[in-house]
Design an enzyme around this catalytic site. Structure first.
Site, PDB file in Angstrom:
ATOM      1  N   THR A 231       0.772  -1.157  -0.080  1.00  0.00           N
ATOM      2  CA  THR A 231       0.070   0.020   0.132  1.00  0.00           C
ATOM      3  C   THR A 231       1.020   1.266   0.012  1.00  0.00           C
ATOM      4  O   THR A 231       1.994   1.052  -0.249  1.00  0.00           O
ATOM      5  CB  THR A 231      -1.127  -0.129   1.170  1.00  0.00           C
ATOM      6  OG1 THR A 231      -1.863   1.195   1.018  1.00  0.00           O
ATOM      7  CG2 THR A 231      -0.362  -0.017   2.476  1.00  0.00           C
ATOM      8  N   ASN A 232       0.374   2.279   0.264  1.00  0.00           N
ATOM      9  CA  ASN A 232       1.255   3.551   0.199  1.00  0.00           C
ATOM     10  C   ASN A 232       0.736   4.510   1.698  1.00  0.00           C
ATOM     11  O   ASN A 232      -0.327   4.375   2.150  1.00  0.00           O
ATOM     12  CB  ASN A 232       0.953   4.221  -0.960  1.00  0.00           C
ATOM     13  CG  ASN A 232      -0.594   4.522  -1.440  1.00  0.00           C
ATOM     14  OD1 ASN A 232      -1.057   5.362  -0.624  1.00  0.00           O
ATOM     15  ND2 ASN A 232      -1.079   4.104  -2.196  1.00  0.00           N
ATOM     16  N   HIS A 233       1.301   5.835   1.523  1.00  0.00           N
ATOM     17  CA  HIS A 233       1.120   6.764   2.739  1.00  0.00           C
ATOM     18  C   HIS A 233      -0.297   7.548   2.622  1.00  0.00           C
ATOM     19  O   HIS A 233      -0.579   8.257   3.705  1.00  0.00           O
ATOM     20  CB  HIS A 233       2.170   7.525   2.898  1.00  0.00           C
ATOM     21  CG  HIS A 233       3.549   6.985   3.390  1.00  0.00           C
ATOM     22  ND1 HIS A 233       3.538   6.160   4.496  1.00  0.00           N
ATOM     23  CD2 HIS A 233       4.602   6.988   2.768  1.00  0.00           C
ATOM     24  CE1 HIS A 233       4.844   5.771   4.437  1.00  0.00           C
ATOM     25  NE2 HIS A 233       5.668   6.213   3.585  1.00  0.00           N
ATOM     26  N   SER A 234      -1.065   7.376   1.580  1.00  0.00           N
ATOM     27  CA  SER A 234      -2.260   8.082   1.525  1.00  0.00           C
ATOM     28  C   SER A 234      -3.152   7.758   2.747  1.00  0.00           C
ATOM     29  O   SER A 234      -3.535   6.979   3.123  1.00  0.00           O
ATOM     30  CB  SER A 234      -2.970   7.553   0.301  1.00  0.00           C
ATOM     31  OG  SER A 234      -4.346   8.331  -0.006  1.00  0.00           O
TER      32      SER A 234
END
Ligand code: CTP
Length: 422
Positions: A231-234
């Site tokens: 996933t990512n930091h959003s």
């Protein structure tokens, strides 16, 4: 049906207040009617939040409400005089009840007892609040509060349906513990949630009234094995702020969201997805006046998803990646006359060559405009409350926005969407 859609079932105990910036309430004149229920204490919290958001709040208490809470409580939080039935017989009486209901932006009755619901349904006007409600030309929103048995009673249900058929907005009641010690449907919804309903009611005549807007939000999750994801930091904050801004302007909003810790704004239809593929599939089932693709969608995903948890004892895994579908790219090929979205807006999250890369994405993804976002800045991009974006338009126009809250950035973006849809 929108009115029915506003009725809520059980509310989550973990409800959090996520939308501190509420410019829609600033300068609005809200009449808050309080009736005789133990939930009257929640009305004080609501009045305080409305006043803090810049609304002019005039509170009208029934005689029964005064048994539970004092006018002084409301005066203290609103900074304005609170009205009681004593005012019904004073010199100003006529002016009060007529002018209140004509000049206010909204009459909210919270808590609204079964007795007051019955009076409203039958046009009975025997106290300052019900006289005001009968004379009101502004929209009316009620938050019922009563024992479960009283709410379920055919008389109350009939009154409820009468009020709904007349366009009265109804928020709640929620299910849970009741003052009687029983549990059931009858609790007044929490003030924070009621604020969301008030925003929806106030937004009905906004610039996007009658428009449908889809917003995607959050960082997608691509499964590696049953316990791990890429996933990512959003945080989803910008997307959720966009959904709220569209609701504030009266749009019908569908929020397609990857997992986040945020509570969706009241009034949005929410579609929960995890992966990019699920987000794309959800979008292929929808059409709207505008799509705002604020989600941080994955570009790569594991080529093979492990059926069982990868074990340490088996050594360090080599995870082969493949390209994930490009959502905007795919949607831009489903195009021509049958284009599902009249206006398409993208975001460009860049750590270098911001405007060049954003301009390239604007063109390749066939967008109407793109919000270029420098994620290398500490005060903008992922996980913070503020953003510093530049808007690039398909016609070559450019607008540099200063550092601002994600709420303000969302409002700016909705202003442009409304303009393009005109
Ligand atoms: N986007 C998309 N599908 C993806 C990835 C991104 O539709 N699989 C959308 C984003 O939601 C955003 C826009 O495309 O609105 C640009 O996303 P960004 O991550 O900045 O660019 P990418 O196209 O992914 O290119 P790169 O990561 O190489 O910069």
């Amino acid at each position: 049906m929108p009115v029915m859609a506003m009725r809520q079932g059980a509310i989550s105990k973990s409800w959090k207040y996520n939308h501190p910036d509420m410019s829609i309430l600033s300068g609005k004149h809200i009449l808050l009617g309080v009736t005789g229920s133990i939930a009257a204490y929640k009305a004080a919290d609501l009045a305080s939040r409305l006043a803090q958001a810049g609304a002019k709040v005039d509170v009208l208490l029934t005689g029964a409400a005064e048994k539970f809470i004092s006018p002084l409580t409301f005066q203290s939080v609103t900074g304005r005089r609170a009205f009681t039935d004593n005012d019904l017989w004073g010199n100003e009486a006529h002016v009060l009840h007529v002018s209140f209901g004509k000049t206010a932006d909204l009459l909210v009755i919270a808590p609204c007892t079964a007795d007051t619901m019955a009076k409203l349904a039958h046009g009975i006007a025997d106290n300052l609040l019900t006289v005001t409600a009968l004379a009101a030309t502004c929209p009316i929103l009620i938050a019922p509060a009563m024992d479960g048995g009283m709410f379920d009673h055919p008389a109350t249900q009939e009154n409820l349906n009468t009020l709904l058929s007349r366009g009265v907005l109804v928020a709640g009641p929620a299910s849970g513990h009741l003052a009687s010690g029983l549990s059931g449907q009858g609790r007044m919804i929490e003030p924070v949630e009621l604020l969301g309903h008030i925003r929806v009611a106030l937004g009905k005549k906004g610039k996007l009234a009658g428009r449908k807007i889809i917003v995607t939000a959050g960082g997608t999750q691509e499964t590696i094995d049953p316990v791990r994801v890429i996933t990512n930091h959003s945080s989803g904050r910008q997307g959720y702020a966009l959904a709220q801004a569209a609701l504030d302007e009266g749009a019908e909003v569908c929020l397609i969201t990857a997992p986040t810790a945020l509570t969706p704004p009241v009034g949005a239809r929410v579609v929960h997805v995890k992966s990019v593929q699920e987000m794309l599939d959800a979008l292929l089932n929808e059409s709207a006046d505008a799509l705002v693709m604020a989600a941080a969608a994955a570009d790569f995903r594991p080529k093979n998803v492990a059926k069982d948890k990868m074990k340490k004892r088996d050594g360090i895994p080599q995870i082969e990646l493949e390209a994930a579908p490009d959502v905007l790219g795919t949607l831009s090929t489903v195009g021509g006359e049958g284009r599902r979205f009249r206006v398409v807006v993208g975001f460009a999250a860049e750590s270098q060559s911001l405007l060049e890369n954003a301009a390239e994405k604007l063109k390749s993804k066939k967008l109407d405009f793109i919000a270029a976002n420098d994620i290398s800045a500490k005060d903008a991009g992922f996980g913070v409350e503020t953003n510093r974006i530049t808007l690039l338009f398909a016609d070559g126009a450019k607008e540099i926005l200063p550092l601002m809250s994600k709420t303000d950035a969302a409002e700016k973006i909705m202003e442009h969407i409304a303009r393009l849809l005109e």
